[in-house]
Motif scaffolding. Structure first.
Motif, PDB file in Angstrom:
ATOM      1  N   ALA A   1       0.827  -1.211   0.000  1.00 50.71           N
ATOM      2  CA  ALA A   1       0.000   0.000   0.000  1.00 50.71           C
ATOM      3  C   ALA A   1       0.857   1.254   0.000  1.00 50.71           C
ATOM      4  O   ALA A   1       0.554   2.238  -0.678  1.00 50.71           O
ATOM      5  CB  ALA A   1      -0.934  -0.017   1.206  1.00 50.71           C
ATOM      6  N   LEU A   2       1.971   1.232   0.760  1.00 46.41           N
ATOM      7  CA  LEU A   2       2.856   2.395   0.799  1.00 46.41           C
ATOM      8  C   LEU A   2       3.524   2.611  -0.548  1.00 46.41           C
ATOM      9  O   LEU A   2       3.671   3.745  -1.029  1.00 46.41           O
ATOM     10  CB  LEU A   2       3.903   2.208   1.896  1.00 46.41           C
ATOM     11  CG  LEU A   2       4.873   3.358   2.111  1.00 46.41           C
ATOM     12  CD1 LEU A   2       4.126   4.624   2.493  1.00 46.41           C
ATOM     13  CD2 LEU A   2       5.903   3.007   3.185  1.00 46.41           C
TER      14      LEU A   2
ATOM     15  N   ALA B   1       2.310   1.792  -3.434  1.00 45.51           N
ATOM     16  CA  ALA B   1       1.316   2.262  -4.408  1.00 45.51           C
ATOM     17  C   ALA B   1       1.029   3.754  -4.238  1.00 45.51           C
ATOM     18  O   ALA B   1       0.689   4.442  -5.202  1.00 45.51           O
ATOM     19  CB  ALA B   1       0.036   1.456  -4.260  1.00 45.51           C
ATOM     20  N   ARG B   2       1.147   4.258  -3.017  1.00 47.97           N
ATOM     21  CA  ARG B   2       0.852   5.679  -2.770  1.00 47.97           C
ATOM     22  C   ARG B   2       2.011   6.592  -3.147  1.00 47.97           C
ATOM     23  O   ARG B   2       1.827   7.789  -3.336  1.00 47.97           O
ATOM     24  CB  ARG B   2       0.495   5.892  -1.305  1.00 47.97           C
ATOM     25  CG  ARG B   2      -0.805   5.224  -0.889  1.00 47.97           C
ATOM     26  CD  ARG B   2      -1.126   5.511   0.554  1.00 47.97           C
ATOM     27  NE  ARG B   2      -1.255   6.940   0.789  1.00 47.97           N
ATOM     28  CZ  ARG B   2      -1.459   7.477   1.989  1.00 47.97           C
ATOM     29  NH1 ARG B   2      -1.579   6.699   3.037  1.00 47.97           N
ATOM     30  NH2 ARG B   2      -1.573   8.778   2.128  1.00 47.97           N
ATOM     31  N   MET B   3       3.236   6.041  -3.224  1.00 49.25           N
ATOM     32  CA  MET B   3       4.402   6.877  -3.537  1.00 49.25           C
ATOM     33  C   MET B   3       4.378   7.258  -5.023  1.00 49.25           C
ATOM     34  O   MET B   3       4.140   6.404  -5.887  1.00 49.25           O
ATOM     35  CB  MET B   3       5.697   6.134  -3.212  1.00 49.25           C
ATOM     36  CG  MET B   3       5.882   5.861  -1.723  1.00 49.25           C
ATOM     37  SD  MET B   3       7.414   4.978  -1.387  1.00 49.25           S
ATOM     38  CE  MET B   3       8.598   6.173  -1.991  1.00 49.25           C
ATOM     39  N   PRO B   4       4.578   8.513  -5.361  1.00 46.93           N
ATOM     40  CA  PRO B   4       4.564   8.925  -6.777  1.00 46.93           C
ATOM     41  C   PRO B   4       5.732   8.317  -7.538  1.00 46.93           C
ATOM     42  O   PRO B   4       6.823   8.099  -7.005  1.00 46.93           O
ATOM     43  CB  PRO B   4       4.668  10.449  -6.700  1.00 46.93           C
ATOM     44  CG  PRO B   4       5.331  10.713  -5.390  1.00 46.93           C
ATOM     45  CD  PRO B   4       4.867   9.624  -4.462  1.00 46.93           C
TER      46      PRO B   4
END
Length: 524
Positions: free
Chosen positions: A514-515, A517-520
């Protein structure tokens, strides 16, 4: 040996952070509402309204009747039951002499509460009327209905003057601005709150709440409007064209009621508050500077109505199961100066002159606190030793540990054990005990051995006890039972820790994905 303890250093008890936040003046104020008077009504309590006139009697709308209660003893005075079906929104006129209510039949009815007579029956709505309000001029009534219309009535002639169209769904709430008697707000299930000018008969503002609006309330001053719908309360600035000032989502279920308290809080008369009731059973209090929750009270069921008296002496809460809770404040009593029915002169209490003939004369200044620049004179150091400190001073280590166990305070026992270890006195304190002296120690270890703050210390003590008294197991049934209980407590804690470790191992890959996936994405 010298009996004076001045040379003996007391055992230092460690201080840990408080588990709960310190009580504030705001919380103390709202906790001064006494235990509630509870009464069972015939149906759900859908509306509560306090008379603006002292003694501030209150009207409770439930099922097919409106009951008026005496605010001084909370006993029913009058029951208005001229309804063929359910009644809604029983509210007083500004002088407290008349009462208006809607109903399931679509009729708006005006009563004389003292004579229990029906004065007017206003017909025009085609569906149930859930909100009715007297205008400040005492001669007109505004009503909102499930037929999506707002109607303006002249009670003197008993006829409709005009109707306001604009809502597209049920209308369930209304409020009049305290600063402008011609400005009204109505909330509807079409997710909007509309602000009307009854002089021009036009909608001057439409506020998009985003959920079916259950309640509306003007805040003191009239420039701010609160709307409640879903789990949110929104505050709008009408002077800025309907600007949204705050969104408060402090409830878990639908907010059903709002009311404004003009003279509540620790700084009475200068600190108005907003109260909300919800289907989650909570009544929450908001201060109107930063719109934060300052106090919350839990009730045993879904709340449909909340009201507070003009003098903030009575707090009434109506539940969906028909229970009515009324709390009285321990200090706020009597009429509020400036409101209808209040005395013109406020009588000041007699104060006795403070002289040397009074005991208070010699105690004056005892509660004063020193200013930052004052010189502090320290009192003589008079140490009063606790029983365990007295035993430590006489090197009676076993008696010192027994005295610490009698306090039943885990911090005291832990610090005494550490002091004994520093003195190499653990062997003397733990050894030579019979079954009667060993049981309190084992009971304390069983209760606190899983406390993370003291687990290392108590596990070491338990090992020493088992080493010393292992050969004697089986002699005392009480000691054997305590040993088994300690073992079960340790096994349960070990099983819990193992489960938590497996859960942590399962969550780490999920959190990592999840982390990521959230990082640009990094541009090359």
């Amino acid at each position: 040996m010298d009996d004076q303890p001045s040379h003996f250093q007391k055992t230092l008890i460690k201080q840990y952070p408080a588990r709960t936040a310190a009580e504030t003046a705001e919380s103390r104020y709202w906790r001064r509402f006494r235990a509630p008077d509870v009464s069972q009504q015939v149906g759900a309590v859908t509306s509560i309204d306090f008379s603006p006139l002292y003694p501030y009697n209150y009207a409770v709308t439930s099922s097919t009747r409106v009951i008026i209660f005496d605010a001084r003893n909370r006993h029913p005075l009058t029951t208005l039951s001229r309804f063929k079906d359910k009644a809604y929104s029983g509210t007083f006129r500004s002088d407290g002499r008349l009462l208006v209510a809607g109903g399931e039949t679509g009729h708006v009815q005006v009563f004389d509460p003292q004579k229990q007579t029906l004065l007017r029956q206003l017909r025009g709505h085609q569906r149930p009327v859930h909100t009715t309000r007297f205008a400040p001029d005492k001669m007109h009534v505004l009503s909102g209905s499930d037929d999506a219309t707002v109607r303006w009535w002249d009670i003197t002639a008993g006829e409709q003057l005009f109707r306001l169209d604009g809502h597209t769904d049920y209308i369930r709430s209304s409020a009049c601005s305290p600063s402008s008697p011609d400005t009204w707000a109505t909330g509807s299930y079409d997710h909007t709150c509309k602000v009307w000018d009854v002089r021009s008969q036009q909608c001057t503002m439409t506020l998009e709440h985003g959920a079916p609006v259950e309640a509306t309330a003007f805040l003191p001053g009239g420039s701010l409007l609160a709307t409640a719908g879903g789990t949110e309360i929104r505050i709008w600035n009408l002077l800025a064209g309907g600007q949204l000032l705050a969104r408060m989502a402090n409830h878990q279920k639908t907010v059903t009621s709002l009311c404004s308290a003009n003279s509540a809080g620790p700084a009475a008369t200068s600190a108005p508050r907003l109260l909300s009731g919800s289907l989650d059973g909570h009544v929450k209090v908001y201060e109107l500077d930063s719109f934060k929750v300052t106090h919350a009270t839990k009730y045993p069921g879904p709340i449909l109505s909340v009201a507070i008296s003009p003098n903030a002496a009575l707090l009434a809460v109506g539940l969906a199961d028909g229970h009515l809770y009324v709390r009285r404040h321990t200090h706020n009593k009597g009429a509020v100066p400036g409101l209808p029915g209040a005395p013109t002169k406020v009588r000041t209490p007699f104060q006795r002159r403070l002289t040397a003939a009074n005991y208070r004369y010699f105690m004056r200044g005892g509660n004063e606190k020193a200013a930052p620049g004052d010189v502090r004179v320290q009192p003589p150091d008079q140490k009063k030793l606790a029983p365990y400190d007295q035993m430590l001073r006489r090197f009676e280590y076993r008696a010192a540990l027994d005295a610490a166990l009698k306090t039943e305070q885990v911090e005291v026992v832990a610090n005494v054990l550490e002091e004994l270890a520093a003195r190499s006195g653990l062997g003397a304190a733990l050894g030579g005990r019979d079954a009667q002296q060993l049981v309190p120690l084992l009971a304390h270890l069983q209760k606190h051995i899983v406390d993370p703050r003291h687990a290392n210390l108590f596990i070491g003590i338990l090992n020493r006890v088992l080493d010393a008294y292992g050969p004697a197991l089986g002699v005392s049934e009480d000691v054997d039972m305590k040993i088994r209980q300690v073992r079960e407590q340790v096994k349960l804690e070990a099983k819990l820790q193992s489960t938590l470790l497996r859960l942590q191992g399962s969550l780490e890959p999920i959190l990592a994905v999840a982390l990521a996936a959230r990082m640009p994405a990094v541009e090359e």
